[in-house]
Design a protein around this motif. Structure first.
Motif, PDB file in Angstrom:
ATOM      1  N   GLY A   1     -11.325 -11.107   3.324  1.00  0.00           N
ATOM      2  CA  GLY A   1      -9.845 -11.182   3.563  1.00  0.00           C
ATOM      3  C   GLY A   1      -9.618 -11.393   5.164  1.00  0.00           C
ATOM      4  O   GLY A   1      -8.927 -12.093   5.730  1.00  0.00           O
ATOM      5  N   ALA A   2     -10.654 -10.623   5.887  1.00  0.00           N
ATOM      6  CA  ALA A   2     -10.493 -10.803   7.376  1.00  0.00           C
ATOM      7  C   ALA A   2     -11.439 -11.686   7.959  1.00  0.00           C
ATOM      8  O   ALA A   2     -11.422 -11.970   9.184  1.00  0.00           O
ATOM      9  CB  ALA A   2     -10.632  -9.510   8.189  1.00  0.00           C
TER      10      ALA A   2
ATOM     11  N   ARG B   1       0.677  -1.126  -0.077  1.00  0.00           N
ATOM     12  CA  ARG B   1      -0.105   0.145  -0.060  1.00  0.00           C
ATOM     13  C   ARG B   1       0.847   1.180   0.121  1.00  0.00           C
ATOM     14  O   ARG B   1       0.483   2.265  -0.517  1.00  0.00           O
ATOM     15  CB  ARG B   1      -0.968   0.059   1.194  1.00  0.00           C
ATOM     16  CG  ARG B   1      -1.785   1.220   1.208  1.00  0.00           C
ATOM     17  CD  ARG B   1      -2.761   1.260   2.496  1.00  0.00           C
ATOM     18  NE  ARG B   1      -3.648   0.127   2.334  1.00  0.00           N
ATOM     19  CZ  ARG B   1      -4.937   0.165   1.591  1.00  0.00           C
ATOM     20  NH1 ARG B   1      -5.209   1.231   1.076  1.00  0.00           N
ATOM     21  NH2 ARG B   1      -5.602  -0.876   1.404  1.00  0.00           N
TER      22      ARG B   1
ATOM     23  N   GLN C   1     -12.054  -0.155  -0.259  1.00  0.00           N
ATOM     24  CA  GLN C   1     -11.497  -1.488  -0.355  1.00  0.00           C
ATOM     25  C   GLN C   1     -12.058  -2.643   0.759  1.00  0.00           C
ATOM     26  O   GLN C   1     -11.860  -3.644   0.620  1.00  0.00           O
ATOM     27  CB  GLN C   1     -10.022  -1.262  -0.314  1.00  0.00           C
ATOM     28  CG  GLN C   1      -9.454  -0.343  -1.370  1.00  0.00           C
ATOM     29  CD  GLN C   1      -7.960  -0.237  -1.469  1.00  0.00           C
ATOM     30  OE1 GLN C   1      -7.362  -0.922  -0.596  1.00  0.00           O
ATOM     31  NE2 GLN C   1      -7.462   0.808  -2.044  1.00  0.00           N
ATOM     32  N   ILE C   2     -12.236  -2.153   1.954  1.00  0.00           N
ATOM     33  CA  ILE C   2     -12.762  -3.251   3.088  1.00  0.00           C
ATOM     34  C   ILE C   2     -13.939  -3.529   2.879  1.00  0.00           C
ATOM     35  O   ILE C   2     -14.312  -4.642   2.900  1.00  0.00           O
ATOM     36  CB  ILE C   2     -12.852  -2.250   4.212  1.00  0.00           C
ATOM     37  CG1 ILE C   2     -11.446  -1.563   4.812  1.00  0.00           C
ATOM     38  CG2 ILE C   2     -13.073  -3.166   5.360  1.00  0.00           C
ATOM     39  CD1 ILE C   2     -10.049  -2.717   4.967  1.00  0.00           C
TER      40      ILE C   2
ATOM     41  N   SER D   1      -2.236  -4.354   2.523  1.00  0.00           N
ATOM     42  CA  SER D   1      -3.191  -4.863   1.508  1.00  0.00           C
ATOM     43  C   SER D   1      -3.689  -3.907   0.747  1.00  0.00           C
ATOM     44  O   SER D   1      -4.089  -2.853   1.263  1.00  0.00           O
ATOM     45  CB  SER D   1      -4.266  -5.937   2.272  1.00  0.00           C
ATOM     46  OG  SER D   1      -5.095  -6.588   1.131  1.00  0.00           O
ATOM     47  N   TYR D   2      -3.963  -4.386  -0.412  1.00  0.00           N
ATOM     48  CA  TYR D   2      -4.634  -3.382  -1.542  1.00  0.00           C
ATOM     49  C   TYR D   2      -5.331  -4.015  -2.455  1.00  0.00           C
ATOM     50  O   TYR D   2      -5.162  -5.213  -2.927  1.00  0.00           O
ATOM     51  CB  TYR D   2      -3.360  -2.469  -2.241  1.00  0.00           C
ATOM     52  CG  TYR D   2      -3.806  -1.139  -2.883  1.00  0.00           C
ATOM     53  CD1 TYR D   2      -3.541  -0.014  -1.974  1.00  0.00           C
ATOM     54  CD2 TYR D   2      -4.485  -1.026  -4.125  1.00  0.00           C
ATOM     55  CE1 TYR D   2      -3.957   1.325  -2.621  1.00  0.00           C
ATOM     56  CE2 TYR D   2      -4.790   0.222  -4.585  1.00  0.00           C
ATOM     57  CZ  TYR D   2      -4.529   1.319  -3.753  1.00  0.00           C
ATOM     58  OH  TYR D   2      -5.053   2.453  -4.219  1.00  0.00           O
TER      59      TYR D   2
ATOM     60  N   ASN E   1      -1.677  -1.380   6.802  1.00  0.00           N
ATOM     61  CA  ASN E   1      -2.372  -2.558   6.213  1.00  0.00           C
ATOM     62  C   ASN E   1      -1.622  -2.477   4.820  1.00  0.00           C
ATOM     63  O   ASN E   1      -2.047  -1.630   4.090  1.00  0.00           O
ATOM     64  CB  ASN E   1      -4.041  -2.175   6.281  1.00  0.00           C
ATOM     65  CG  ASN E   1      -4.706  -3.123   5.416  1.00  0.00           C
ATOM     66  OD1 ASN E   1      -3.983  -4.519   5.070  1.00  0.00           O
ATOM     67  ND2 ASN E   1      -5.753  -3.072   4.877  1.00  0.00           N
TER      68      ASN E   1
ATOM     69  N   TYR F   1      -3.702  -8.746   5.162  1.00  0.00           N
ATOM     70  CA  TYR F   1      -4.605  -7.577   5.735  1.00  0.00           C
ATOM     71  C   TYR F   1      -4.492  -7.471   7.212  1.00  0.00           C
ATOM     72  O   TYR F   1      -4.043  -8.311   7.939  1.00  0.00           O
ATOM     73  CB  TYR F   1      -6.129  -8.046   5.846  1.00  0.00           C
ATOM     74  CG  TYR F   1      -7.174  -7.276   6.363  1.00  0.00           C
ATOM     75  CD1 TYR F   1      -7.545  -6.275   5.712  1.00  0.00           C
ATOM     76  CD2 TYR F   1      -7.496  -7.523   7.654  1.00  0.00           C
ATOM     77  CE1 TYR F   1      -8.555  -5.349   6.330  1.00  0.00           C
ATOM     78  CE2 TYR F   1      -8.266  -6.620   8.552  1.00  0.00           C
ATOM     79  CZ  TYR F   1      -8.761  -5.567   7.765  1.00  0.00           C
ATOM     80  OH  TYR F   1      -9.774  -4.769   8.346  1.00  0.00           O
ATOM     81  N   ARG F   2      -4.083  -6.201   7.770  1.00  0.00           N
ATOM     82  CA  ARG F   2      -3.999  -5.754   8.922  1.00  0.00           C
ATOM     83  C   ARG F   2      -4.977  -4.823   9.301  1.00  0.00           C
ATOM     84  O   ARG F   2      -5.219  -4.085   8.419  1.00  0.00           O
ATOM     85  CB  ARG F   2      -2.471  -5.363   9.122  1.00  0.00           C
ATOM     86  CG  ARG F   2      -1.373  -6.357   8.723  1.00  0.00           C
ATOM     87  CD  ARG F   2      -0.118  -5.696   8.901  1.00  0.00           C
ATOM     88  NE  ARG F   2       0.462  -5.582  10.285  1.00  0.00           N
ATOM     89  CZ  ARG F   2       1.552  -4.848  10.623  1.00  0.00           C
ATOM     90  NH1 ARG F   2       2.364  -4.474   9.666  1.00  0.00           N
ATOM     91  NH2 ARG F   2       1.876  -4.557  11.934  1.00  0.00           N
ATOM     92  N   SER F   3      -5.415  -4.893  10.534  1.00  0.00           N
ATOM     93  CA  SER F   3      -6.607  -4.014  10.958  1.00  0.00           C
ATOM     94  C   SER F   3      -6.229  -2.818  11.491  1.00  0.00           C
ATOM     95  O   SER F   3      -5.256  -2.639  12.582  1.00  0.00           O
ATOM     96  CB  SER F   3      -7.344  -4.565  12.102  1.00  0.00           C
ATOM     97  OG  SER F   3      -8.353  -3.910  12.675  1.00  0.00           O
TER      98      SER F   3
ATOM     99  N   THR G   1      -6.329  -8.430  -5.386  1.00  0.00           N
ATOM    100  CA  THR G   1      -5.381  -7.807  -4.413  1.00  0.00           C
ATOM    101  C   THR G   1      -4.267  -7.882  -4.801  1.00  0.00           C
ATOM    102  O   THR G   1      -3.717  -8.608  -5.567  1.00  0.00           O
ATOM    103  CB  THR G   1      -5.625  -8.403  -2.980  1.00  0.00           C
ATOM    104  OG1 THR G   1      -4.936  -9.426  -2.962  1.00  0.00           O
ATOM    105  CG2 THR G   1      -7.046  -8.490  -2.472  1.00  0.00           C
TER     106      THR G   1
END
Length: 407
Positions: free
Chosen positions: A365-366, A196, A225-226, A295-296, A293, A252-254, A247
């Motif tokens: 993803g989550a 990202r 994206q979420i 992830s994209y 995060n 993925y990180r919150s 992706t």
């Protein structure tokens, strides 16, 4: 997703070596968990109440969408329900049988009797094998945008990059069956795709990814994206449906968890709305928070929306996202959790019981493991509130027609 970069045979050996090095230097691919552990069959005497807090019209719509999906797959493809397996033909029969019955507008008592007589019920083992499932929510956001970049609309929503490649690792070794990596080919090796920070801060996608549309707010792009899909209302009056296409393969990180750990937002106050307010009040923190995060998500345009993982239209309140490795796609399920009671000022007064039939039509993803579920709320103010605040435990059940029930 199709591989967007084609390599000629000249690089075949080189690619094999590069993958070997890449895999060795990274954590082992996630193996598919044992499916039989995701659900356990319930005895008829321990079935849930099966009360439904919605009108059945939406349920009919959602069942029809699942049937569209199941009619696309081979009829002999099998799906796991606890220790039992059923083929797609039986799932179709199961859904059609249930649909035919609810079209008679049965009473609550008649519906419960019908299920007990006709359906086997399986409960998710949930977190720690205790049947406890954490429910969150998602919705279809609405954004304002333009097809041309300008000072008012400077933030892109990108299509899938042309240099992004997804590689099926089972082609190199059977022990990687079901595993894949996403990356890009550069020089003489395959490397992870840009994260990202590189995409947003270094403009690495110039000439690699087409901006589908430009929007006003970077927070809107992040939350789109979420959510996975949304509508963009153009300054010309047109509306675009943007939908998840792939992706960058990064984990993925919150950012919500980050803001809790850094004591920026108290855990008991955490919500999507609270994150938005915090970032708008602290714009200097926006980039480092987002970059936490890596992830994209990349998008594509669709004539309709929102679409779930099964590529069918989602039904507000009736579509649920679950771990696709564990639970049968398109199948009929039943959930028990909570929903917000909102006053005229758009504030949550309390939380009420939320019990309803749903269809497993999406993933995320989550959303990992038998103890996670994400309920789709639709669009509009209530949907945004419900999706932004729901974080309650509950129960998840799946239903399948008993094998001996005639058509």
């Amino acid at each position: 997703m199709k591989i967007r970069l084609f390599l000629n045979t000249r690089y075949a050996l080189l690619l094999t070596v590069a993958l070997t090095v890449f895999i060795t230097g990274c954590p082992a691919p996630i193996k598919k968990p044992p499916e039989e552990l995701a659900m356990a069959r319930r005895s008829t005497f321990s079935y849930p109440d099966f009360s439904d807090d919605l009108e059945l019209d939406g349920l009919e719509h959602s069942i029809l969408k699942s049937l569209i999906y199941l009619q696309r797959v081979p009829v002999d493809r099998t799906y796991q329900f606890g220790k039992d397996r059923f083929d797609a033909a039986h799932l179709i029969k199961s859904l059609q049988h249930f649909l035919d019955f609810i079209r008679t507008s049965p009473s609550s008592k008649e519906l419960k009797k019908f299920i007990r007589s006709n359906y086997n019920v399986y409960e998710s083992v949930g977190r720690n094998q205790r049947g406890e499932v954490l429910f969150t929510g998602y919705y279809e956001p609405h954004l304002r945008g333009s097809l041309q970049k300008n000072d008012e609309y400077p933030y892109p929503i990108y299509a899938l990059p042309t240099d992004l490649m997804k590689i099926d690792l089972s082609a190199f070794n059977e022990k990687y069956k079901g595993a894949s990596i996403i990356g890009r080919y550069t020089g003489q090796t395959v490397v992870p795709y840009y994260d990202r920070r590189e995409i947003d801060d270094e403009d690495v996608l110039v000439d690699k990814a087409e901006p589908l549309v430009w929007v006003k707010d970077p927070v809107d792009v992040f939350f789109l994206q979420i959510q996975g899909s949304g509508k963009v209302f153009l300054n010309t009056g047109e509306v675009l449906n943007v939908h998840y296409h792939g992706t960058n393969g990064r984990p993925y990180r919150s950012i919500g968890q980050l803001l809790i750990e850094e004591q920026k937002i108290p855990k008991e106050e955490m919500s999507m709305q609270k994150i938005r307010s915090y970032l708008q009040a602290h714009p200097e923190e926006m980039a480092p928070v987002f970059n936490y995060n890596p992830s994209y998500v990349f998008f594509k345009l669709e004539p309709e929306g929102p679409l779930g993982y099964l590529n069918v239209l989602l039904t507000p309140g009736r579509s649920v996202a679950l771990d696709r490795r564990l639970f049968p796609p398109a199948a009929l399920a039943y959930v028990q959790t909570k929903k917000p009671v909102v006053n005229g000022a758009g504030q949550i007064d309390s939380w009420a019981d939320c019990s309803r039939f749903v269809l497993n039509q999406d993933t995320g993803g989550a959303i990992r493991g038998p103890g996670r579920a994400d309920l789709f709320w639709g669009n509009g103010p209530y949907a945004e509130i419900a999706a932004g605040h729901l974080a309650h435990t509950g129960k998840l059940y799946f239903m399948i027609l008993k094998p001996n029930i005639p058509k």
